[in-house]
Design a protein around this motif. Structure first.
Motif, PDB file in Angstrom:
ATOM      1  N   LYS A  70      26.606  43.496  14.447  1.00  0.00           N
ATOM      2  CA  LYS A  70      27.749  43.954  13.904  1.00  0.00           C
ATOM      3  C   LYS A  70      27.639  43.862  12.175  1.00  0.00           C
ATOM      4  O   LYS A  70      27.833  42.912  11.674  1.00  0.00           O
ATOM      5  CB  LYS A  70      28.840  43.920  14.508  1.00  0.00           C
ATOM      6  CG  LYS A  70      28.871  44.676  15.872  1.00  0.00           C
ATOM      7  CD  LYS A  70      30.255  44.014  16.368  1.00  0.00           C
ATOM      8  CE  LYS A  70      30.097  44.596  17.908  1.00  0.00           C
ATOM      9  NZ  LYS A  70      31.561  44.318  18.656  1.00  0.00           N
ATOM     10  N   GLU A  75      21.467  44.947  17.650  1.00  0.00           N
ATOM     11  CA  GLU A  75      21.965  45.082  16.424  1.00  0.00           C
ATOM     12  C   GLU A  75      23.112  44.171  16.043  1.00  0.00           C
ATOM     13  O   GLU A  75      24.106  44.245  16.847  1.00  0.00           O
ATOM     14  CB  GLU A  75      22.093  46.436  15.729  1.00  0.00           C
ATOM     15  CG  GLU A  75      20.987  47.126  15.720  1.00  0.00           C
ATOM     16  CD  GLU A  75      19.969  47.003  14.445  1.00  0.00           C
ATOM     17  OE1 GLU A  75      20.467  46.376  13.653  1.00  0.00           O
ATOM     18  OE2 GLU A  75      18.615  46.958  15.021  1.00  0.00           O
ATOM     19  N   SER A 132      21.878  51.297  16.321  1.00  0.00           N
ATOM     20  CA  SER A 132      22.389  50.885  17.723  1.00  0.00           C
ATOM     21  C   SER A 132      22.158  52.092  18.656  1.00  0.00           C
ATOM     22  O   SER A 132      21.577  51.871  19.803  1.00  0.00           O
ATOM     23  CB  SER A 132      23.959  50.532  17.932  1.00  0.00           C
ATOM     24  OG  SER A 132      24.141  49.246  17.027  1.00  0.00           O
ATOM     25  N   TYR A 159      24.404  50.762  11.210  1.00  0.00           N
ATOM     26  CA  TYR A 159      24.652  49.887  12.620  1.00  0.00           C
ATOM     27  C   TYR A 159      24.476  50.918  13.615  1.00  0.00           C
ATOM     28  O   TYR A 159      24.056  50.787  14.723  1.00  0.00           O
ATOM     29  CB  TYR A 159      25.757  49.296  12.368  1.00  0.00           C
ATOM     30  CG  TYR A 159      26.252  48.474  13.843  1.00  0.00           C
ATOM     31  CD1 TYR A 159      25.606  47.644  14.391  1.00  0.00           C
ATOM     32  CD2 TYR A 159      27.389  49.154  14.419  1.00  0.00           C
ATOM     33  CE1 TYR A 159      25.779  47.158  15.387  1.00  0.00           C
ATOM     34  CE2 TYR A 159      27.873  48.450  15.676  1.00  0.00           C
ATOM     35  CZ  TYR A 159      27.003  47.622  16.222  1.00  0.00           C
ATOM     36  OH  TYR A 159      27.232  47.218  17.421  1.00  0.00           O
ATOM     37  N   LYS A 164      22.512  47.332  26.283  1.00  0.00           N
ATOM     38  CA  LYS A 164      23.444  47.086  24.980  1.00  0.00           C
ATOM     39  C   LYS A 164      22.382  46.887  23.781  1.00  0.00           C
ATOM     40  O   LYS A 164      21.404  46.391  23.767  1.00  0.00           O
ATOM     41  CB  LYS A 164      24.219  45.768  25.090  1.00  0.00           C
ATOM     42  CG  LYS A 164      25.129  46.084  26.213  1.00  0.00           C
ATOM     43  CD  LYS A 164      26.109  44.888  26.375  1.00  0.00           C
ATOM     44  CE  LYS A 164      27.257  45.080  27.383  1.00  0.00           C
ATOM     45  NZ  LYS A 164      28.062  43.885  27.597  1.00  0.00           N
ATOM     46  N   SER A 165      22.829  47.176  22.709  1.00  0.00           N
ATOM     47  CA  SER A 165      22.224  46.980  21.247  1.00  0.00           C
ATOM     48  C   SER A 165      22.103  45.732  20.954  1.00  0.00           C
ATOM     49  O   SER A 165      22.997  44.966  21.128  1.00  0.00           O
ATOM     50  CB  SER A 165      22.592  47.906  20.495  1.00  0.00           C
ATOM     51  OG  SER A 165      22.094  47.687  19.026  1.00  0.00           O
ATOM     52  N   GLU A 181      18.324  52.279  19.171  1.00  0.00           N
ATOM     53  CA  GLU A 181      17.761  51.115  20.089  1.00  0.00           C
ATOM     54  C   GLU A 181      18.423  51.491  21.598  1.00  0.00           C
ATOM     55  O   GLU A 181      17.524  51.415  22.397  1.00  0.00           O
ATOM     56  CB  GLU A 181      18.401  50.117  19.607  1.00  0.00           C
ATOM     57  CG  GLU A 181      17.857  48.841  20.555  1.00  0.00           C
ATOM     58  CD  GLU A 181      18.471  47.374  20.036  1.00  0.00           C
ATOM     59  OE1 GLU A 181      18.030  46.482  20.704  1.00  0.00           O
ATOM     60  OE2 GLU A 181      19.200  47.378  19.081  1.00  0.00           O
ATOM     61  N   THR A 182      19.599  51.846  21.797  1.00  0.00           N
ATOM     62  CA  THR A 182      19.918  52.268  23.195  1.00  0.00           C
ATOM     63  C   THR A 182      19.119  53.378  23.492  1.00  0.00           C
ATOM     64  O   THR A 182      18.734  53.351  24.902  1.00  0.00           O
ATOM     65  CB  THR A 182      21.561  52.588  23.018  1.00  0.00           C
ATOM     66  OG1 THR A 182      22.187  51.244  22.201  1.00  0.00           O
ATOM     67  CG2 THR A 182      22.028  52.534  24.373  1.00  0.00           C
TER      68      THR A 182
END
Length: 404
Positions: free
Chosen positions: A347, A345, A73, A69, A342-343, A76-77
């Motif tokens: 949690k 993904e 994250s 994660y 913000k991601s 992606e960010t």
């Protein structure tokens, strides 16, 4: 540790004798312990070991999920941040290019407009200046013609007797310029006695003449005396002929003395004449006596522009209307907004393992053993119940949850 203590105690009691009550009780206790270990404690230990392994596997899986994660994250960010910066840089570059292009275009348009206006101003100024110069040159030429126009002519005759225009023997003064050039013909003809105003000689003329009048001839005597001559200026302006009375002269002096009858006389008159007008000196009496030493002068005092010249009107330049059209073009800039970094993904969800309850803590062996043997000191180290269900041991340093 407790199990080892129980086994050691059992071995020591077996050496003392089989028929001893303590030995018998110990045997029962050992059987109970063996049964407890086999049926309750060992299964609980196995179950607990399974729970420990499940917890370990779940911990590894959860840790891997968390790491995955975090990695996803962060990736992606980071991608979003990179795309944001790339978009921002692209927009800034495009906006700068747009500003530079529009600025260059606006500057070129303004420069062209300025040059066009400068050329228009120069051409308009040159045209108007040339026009003014031409008008001024024409006006100056008119002034030059005006200044360089002069007429002054005088004629003389020794005598004149008959009625009519006085004829002259010669011209003793002739200065005639029209616009700086002499006329094509004589203005005063001695043979005809006429002064003709030349073309371009319009103006105010001063006309004067002088004569020596003989009132009575000595040849005829008093009985046959003639009338004294009477002179006057005659003008012919077109079809109108005028004898100007203001210019007349005559004399009657000496009529009683035929030797003292010569009278000098003169007269002057000012006339406004135009080109083509004719001026002459006339003797208007019939049978007049003879006159001597006649002079006739015509002088242009002030040229006028009544018929021949029209003053050139100077131009009145008007202000040039410049092209003031707005050429500025506003640059179109691209707007930029920072999106959500913000991601997205999900949690990881941590689910604790399902643990079945242990049987040994609630076993009858552990809970109710001390109630079956009254009178025993539960704190006696040799008491099997103390060995099994005595005071719980304190956790050792470094252990977790009270387990070794």
């Amino acid at each position: 540790m407790r199990t080892s203590l129980i086994i050691v105690s059992a071995m020591s009691l077996s050496l003392t004798g089989a028929n001893n009550p303590a030995t018998k009780m110990m045997k029962e206790n050992i059987e109970d312990i063996s049964r407890f270990l086999k049926l309750e404690l060992v299964p609980d230990v196995k179950i607990n070991n399974g729970h420990i392994e499940d917890n370990f596997n779940l911990t590894i899986k959860t840790a891997n999920n968390i790491l995955d994660y975090v990695e996803k994250s962060m990736t992606e960010t980071a991608d979003k941040v990179q795309k944001t910066f790339e978009t921002m840089a692209s927009n800034i570059t495009q906006n700068l290019e747009e500003i530079m292009q529009k600025s260059s275009s606006n500057l070129n348009a303004l420069q062209k407009l300025t040059i066009d206006n400068e050329v228009a101003i120069a051409n308009d100024f040159t045209t108007k200046l040339n026009n003014v110069v031409a008008k001024i040159e024409t006006r100056m030429k008119q002034h030059e013609d005006f200044i360089t126009t002069s007429v002054a002519v005088c004629a003389e005759a020794f005598s004149h007797m008959s009625r009519g225009t006085v004829k002259y023997s010669s011209l003793f003064m002739e200065s005639v310029l029209i616009n700086g050039a002499p006329p094509v013909s004589e203005v005063l003809d001695p043979k005809s006695g006429d002064f003709v105003v030349p073309p371009g000689g319009d103006g105010i003329y001063h006309i004067s003449y002088g004569v020596l009048i003989d009132t009575m001839s000595p040849r005829t005597g008093m009985s046959q005396a003639r009338m004294p001559p009477r002179f006057a200026v005659k003008s012919s302006q077109g079809k109108r002929i005028t004898i100007h009375e203001a210019s007349q002269i005559w004399a009657t002096v000496g009529v009683k003395n035929q030797y003292k009858d010569l009278v000098p006389a003169s007269r002057a008159i000012t006339l406004n004449l135009r080109a083509g007008d004719i001026i002459s000196l006339e003797q208007i009496n019939n049978h007049a006596e003879q006159a001597y030493r006649l002079t006739f002068c015509v002088h242009l005092v002030h040229p006028t522009l009544v018929s021949s010249v029209t003053w050139e009107k100077l131009p009145e330049p008007k202000a040039l209307v410049l092209n003031m059209t707005t050429t500025y073009v506003e640059p179109i800039l691209q707007d930029f907004q920072v999106g959500d970094l913000k991601s997205t993904e999900k949690k990881p969800e941590v689910l604790p393992p399902v643990m079945s309850p242990l049987q040994s803590p609630t076993s009858q062996f552990v809970v109710g053993r001390s109630a079956k043997v009254p009178g025993h000191d539960s704190s006696d180290p040799l008491n099997p119940l103390y060995m099994i269900g005595g005071v719980p041991e304190q956790p050792e340093a470094g252990s977790e949850n009270g387990y070794e």
